[in-house]
Design a protein around this motif. Structure first.
Motif, PDB file in Angstrom:
ATOM      1  N   ARG A 160      46.985  32.652  23.119  1.00  0.00           N
ATOM      2  CA  ARG A 160      45.512  32.819  23.671  1.00  0.00           C
ATOM      3  C   ARG A 160      45.530  32.885  25.201  1.00  0.00           C
ATOM      4  O   ARG A 160      44.701  33.124  25.620  1.00  0.00           O
ATOM      5  N   GLY A 161      46.672  32.782  25.907  1.00  0.00           N
ATOM      6  CA  GLY A 161      46.802  33.053  27.368  1.00  0.00           C
ATOM      7  C   GLY A 161      46.236  31.701  28.142  1.00  0.00           C
ATOM      8  O   GLY A 161      45.791  30.777  27.491  1.00  0.00           O
ATOM      9  N   PRO A 162      46.509  31.807  29.530  1.00  0.00           N
ATOM     10  CA  PRO A 162      46.160  30.692  30.279  1.00  0.00           C
ATOM     11  C   PRO A 162      44.493  30.336  30.134  1.00  0.00           C
ATOM     12  O   PRO A 162      43.804  31.152  29.744  1.00  0.00           O
ATOM     13  N   ARG A 163      44.187  29.113  30.228  1.00  0.00           N
ATOM     14  CA  ARG A 163      42.829  28.618  30.389  1.00  0.00           C
ATOM     15  C   ARG A 163      42.137  29.154  31.591  1.00  0.00           C
ATOM     16  O   ARG A 163      42.752  29.241  32.707  1.00  0.00           O
ATOM     17  N   LEU A 164      40.894  29.512  31.705  1.00  0.00           N
ATOM     18  CA  LEU A 164      40.144  30.075  32.759  1.00  0.00           C
ATOM     19  C   LEU A 164      39.603  29.031  33.563  1.00  0.00           C
ATOM     20  O   LEU A 164      38.922  28.235  33.144  1.00  0.00           O
ATOM     21  N   VAL A 165      40.043  28.820  34.937  1.00  0.00           N
ATOM     22  CA  VAL A 165      39.705  27.916  35.875  1.00  0.00           C
ATOM     23  C   VAL A 165      39.188  28.324  37.019  1.00  0.00           C
ATOM     24  O   VAL A 165      39.475  29.433  37.385  1.00  0.00           O
ATOM     25  N   PRO A 166      38.036  27.520  37.702  1.00  0.00           N
ATOM     26  CA  PRO A 166      37.785  28.204  39.103  1.00  0.00           C
ATOM     27  C   PRO A 166      38.733  28.556  39.743  1.00  0.00           C
ATOM     28  O   PRO A 166      39.884  27.849  39.960  1.00  0.00           O
ATOM     29  N   GLY A 167      38.669  29.616  40.753  1.00  0.00           N
ATOM     30  CA  GLY A 167      39.735  30.060  41.449  1.00  0.00           C
ATOM     31  C   GLY A 167      40.493  31.202  41.034  1.00  0.00           C
ATOM     32  O   GLY A 167      41.315  31.837  41.794  1.00  0.00           O
ATOM     33  N   MET A 168      40.491  31.530  39.460  1.00  0.00           N
ATOM     34  CA  MET A 168      41.231  32.768  39.146  1.00  0.00           C
ATOM     35  C   MET A 168      40.209  33.789  39.522  1.00  0.00           C
ATOM     36  O   MET A 168      39.220  33.844  39.287  1.00  0.00           O
ATOM     37  N   CYS A 169      40.980  35.014  39.614  1.00  0.00           N
ATOM     38  CA  CYS A 169      40.478  36.138  39.816  1.00  0.00           C
ATOM     39  C   CYS A 169      41.140  37.132  38.931  1.00  0.00           C
ATOM     40  O   CYS A 169      42.447  37.415  38.817  1.00  0.00           O
ATOM     41  N   LEU A 170      40.576  38.056  38.313  1.00  0.00           N
ATOM     42  CA  LEU A 170      41.163  39.161  37.402  1.00  0.00           C
ATOM     43  C   LEU A 170      40.526  40.401  37.678  1.00  0.00           C
ATOM     44  O   LEU A 170      39.236  40.611  38.230  1.00  0.00           O
ATOM     45  N   ALA A 171      41.260  41.506  37.437  1.00  0.00           N
ATOM     46  CA  ALA A 171      40.613  42.858  37.368  1.00  0.00           C
ATOM     47  C   ALA A 171      40.631  43.331  35.899  1.00  0.00           C
ATOM     48  O   ALA A 171      41.501  43.377  35.367  1.00  0.00           O
ATOM     49  N   ILE A 172      39.373  43.548  35.444  1.00  0.00           N
ATOM     50  CA  ILE A 172      38.927  43.587  34.230  1.00  0.00           C
ATOM     51  C   ILE A 172      38.747  45.139  34.097  1.00  0.00           C
ATOM     52  O   ILE A 172      37.832  45.719  34.841  1.00  0.00           O
ATOM     53  N   GLU A 173      39.593  45.843  33.235  1.00  0.00           N
ATOM     54  CA  GLU A 173      39.489  47.232  33.280  1.00  0.00           C
ATOM     55  C   GLU A 173      39.610  47.632  31.911  1.00  0.00           C
ATOM     56  O   GLU A 173      40.882  48.296  31.422  1.00  0.00           O
ATOM     57  N   PRO A 174      38.858  47.922  31.160  1.00  0.00           N
ATOM     58  CA  PRO A 174      39.010  48.832  29.727  1.00  0.00           C
ATOM     59  C   PRO A 174      39.373  50.264  29.964  1.00  0.00           C
ATOM     60  O   PRO A 174      38.761  50.853  30.978  1.00  0.00           O
ATOM     61  N   MET A 175      40.148  50.880  29.259  1.00  0.00           N
ATOM     62  CA  MET A 175      40.479  52.399  29.287  1.00  0.00           C
ATOM     63  C   MET A 175      40.282  52.810  27.766  1.00  0.00           C
ATOM     64  O   MET A 175      40.870  52.131  26.820  1.00  0.00           O
ATOM     65  N   VAL A 176      39.576  53.512  27.574  1.00  0.00           N
ATOM     66  CA  VAL A 176      39.065  53.924  26.033  1.00  0.00           C
ATOM     67  C   VAL A 176      39.164  55.458  25.902  1.00  0.00           C
ATOM     68  O   VAL A 176      38.657  56.326  26.866  1.00  0.00           O
ATOM     69  N   SER A 177      39.705  56.101  25.035  1.00  0.00           N
ATOM     70  CA  SER A 177      39.702  57.478  24.576  1.00  0.00           C
ATOM     71  C   SER A 177      38.784  57.818  23.363  1.00  0.00           C
ATOM     72  O   SER A 177      38.199  56.979  22.640  1.00  0.00           O
ATOM     73  N   LEU A 178      38.425  59.312  23.290  1.00  0.00           N
ATOM     74  CA  LEU A 178      38.202  59.615  22.174  1.00  0.00           C
ATOM     75  C   LEU A 178      38.965  60.024  20.914  1.00  0.00           C
ATOM     76  O   LEU A 178      38.515  60.682  20.087  1.00  0.00           O
ATOM     77  N   GLY A 179      39.764  59.450  21.110  1.00  0.00           N
ATOM     78  CA  GLY A 179      40.999  59.568  19.983  1.00  0.00           C
ATOM     79  C   GLY A 179      41.954  58.700  20.146  1.00  0.00           C
ATOM     80  O   GLY A 179      41.937  57.500  19.776  1.00  0.00           O
ATOM     81  N   THR A 180      43.377  58.896  20.352  1.00  0.00           N
ATOM     82  CA  THR A 180      44.414  57.953  20.063  1.00  0.00           C
ATOM     83  C   THR A 180      44.307  56.902  21.072  1.00  0.00           C
ATOM     84  O   THR A 180      43.914  56.946  22.516  1.00  0.00           O
ATOM     85  N   ALA A 181      45.099  55.830  20.954  1.00  0.00           N
ATOM     86  CA  ALA A 181      45.415  54.575  21.852  1.00  0.00           C
ATOM     87  C   ALA A 181      46.695  54.920  22.606  1.00  0.00           C
ATOM     88  O   ALA A 181      47.171  53.975  23.394  1.00  0.00           O
ATOM     89  N   LYS A 182      47.433  55.981  22.315  1.00  0.00           N
ATOM     90  CA  LYS A 182      48.793  56.388  22.783  1.00  0.00           C
ATOM     91  C   LYS A 182      48.650  57.191  23.836  1.00  0.00           C
ATOM     92  O   LYS A 182      47.861  58.168  24.187  1.00  0.00           O
TER      93      LYS A 182
END
Length: 278
Positions: A198-220
């Motif tokens: 599940r990964g770490p718990r989110l707490v105040p002071g955490m900073c994330l770069a959230i960046e989905p990358m999506v294609s019209l086909g493969t995930a590879k």
């Protein structure tokens, strides 16, 4: 180790994030048919200089540009150059970063060049961007990192399938922690991998770069001989959207959005944290 920021440090990251937003605004305007990706890099460099900020991409691992310019089937890490001339119908991901007082900002947008784009490309960009916002809305105190991944993947999977048959959620690249460095723990998948827990718990002071990358086909994907440019294996076109986000006691603050994320988060029933620089 996950770096926890003080409110004062988050304010500096907000300053860096606003420089990134200015870079994107200038590059979006400059991304016209006939422009080269090097032209966009020079536009970004001028914005950095005008704001007294430093680039965090230039020289990073030997990267030769101020921004990444990824056209059509290039997913990420495209190198700006004089040979790549934008034409009407192209799409380009512009990934930009800045450093202010030692603190980093990082964000990406997908821009449509000229006219003549197929409707499925507009829908691809919409789905990718909205999945990012779904992930940002899940960045709440008490949630875990996997809740952000789950929100991103869940949004994408709920959308009607494109004519190509599927959306490929890029597997080898994802979001990351950000702060005193551009890339930090934790690594953020854009899909759920139960083997990672599940990964770490989110707490105040955490900073994330959230960046989905999506294609019209493969995930590879594969990396070209320049050791940077990442392309889809099947040549399908891809979109990339990213924001840097801080979790505060008052909720998420989108550091690289001009309004701090207020308008888009409201659509998800989430109140953005107050802007420390307002």
């Amino acid at each position: 180790m996950v770096e926890i920021k003080t409110p004062e440090q988050i304010a500096k990251m907000r300053a860096a994030g606003l420089v990134v937003a200015a870079m994107h605004a200038a590059c979006r305007e400059a991304a016209v048919p006939g422009a080269t990706t090097k032209d966009l890099d020079e536009v970004a460099a001028k914005v950095l200089a005008d704001h007294g900020a430093k680039p965090n991409f230039l020289g990073y691992g030997g990267f030769p540009g101020n921004i990444c310019t990824s056209v059509n089937d290039v997913v990420v890490h495209g190198i700006p150059n004089r040979e790549t001339v934008l034409k009407s119908g192209d799409i380009i991901s512009i990934d930009a970063g800045a450093i202010v007082d030692g603190w980093h900002g990082d964000a990406a947008i997908t821009v449509f060049v000229g006219e003549g784009h197929a409707p499925e490309l507009h829908e691809l960009s919409r789905v990718t961007e909205e999945s990012m916002w779904a992930g940002i809305a899940a960045m709440r105190k008490g949630n875990r990192l996997v809740d952000v991944s789950k929100a991103i993947e869940g949004y994408i999977r709920r959308q009607p399938r494109p004519a190509s048959g599927r959306y490929g959620i890029i597997e080898d690249y994802g979001g990351h922690g950000i702060g005193s460095q551009m890339h930090m723990d934790p690594h953020l998948l854009n899909y759920v991998d139960r083997r990672r827990g599940r990964g770490p718990r989110l707490v105040p002071g955490m900073c994330l770069a959230i960046e989905p990358m999506v294609s019209l086909g493969t995930a590879k994907t594969h990396v070209l001989d320049d050791e940077w440019t990442v392309k889809t294996d099947d040549g399908s076109w891809a979109c990339h959207w990213e924001h840097s986000v801080a979790l505060t006691e008052q909720g998420p603050l989108v550091l690289t959005a001009p309004d701090g994320g207020k308008a888009k988060l409201a659509e998800y029933g989430v109140t953005a944290a107050p802007d420390p620089l307002a």
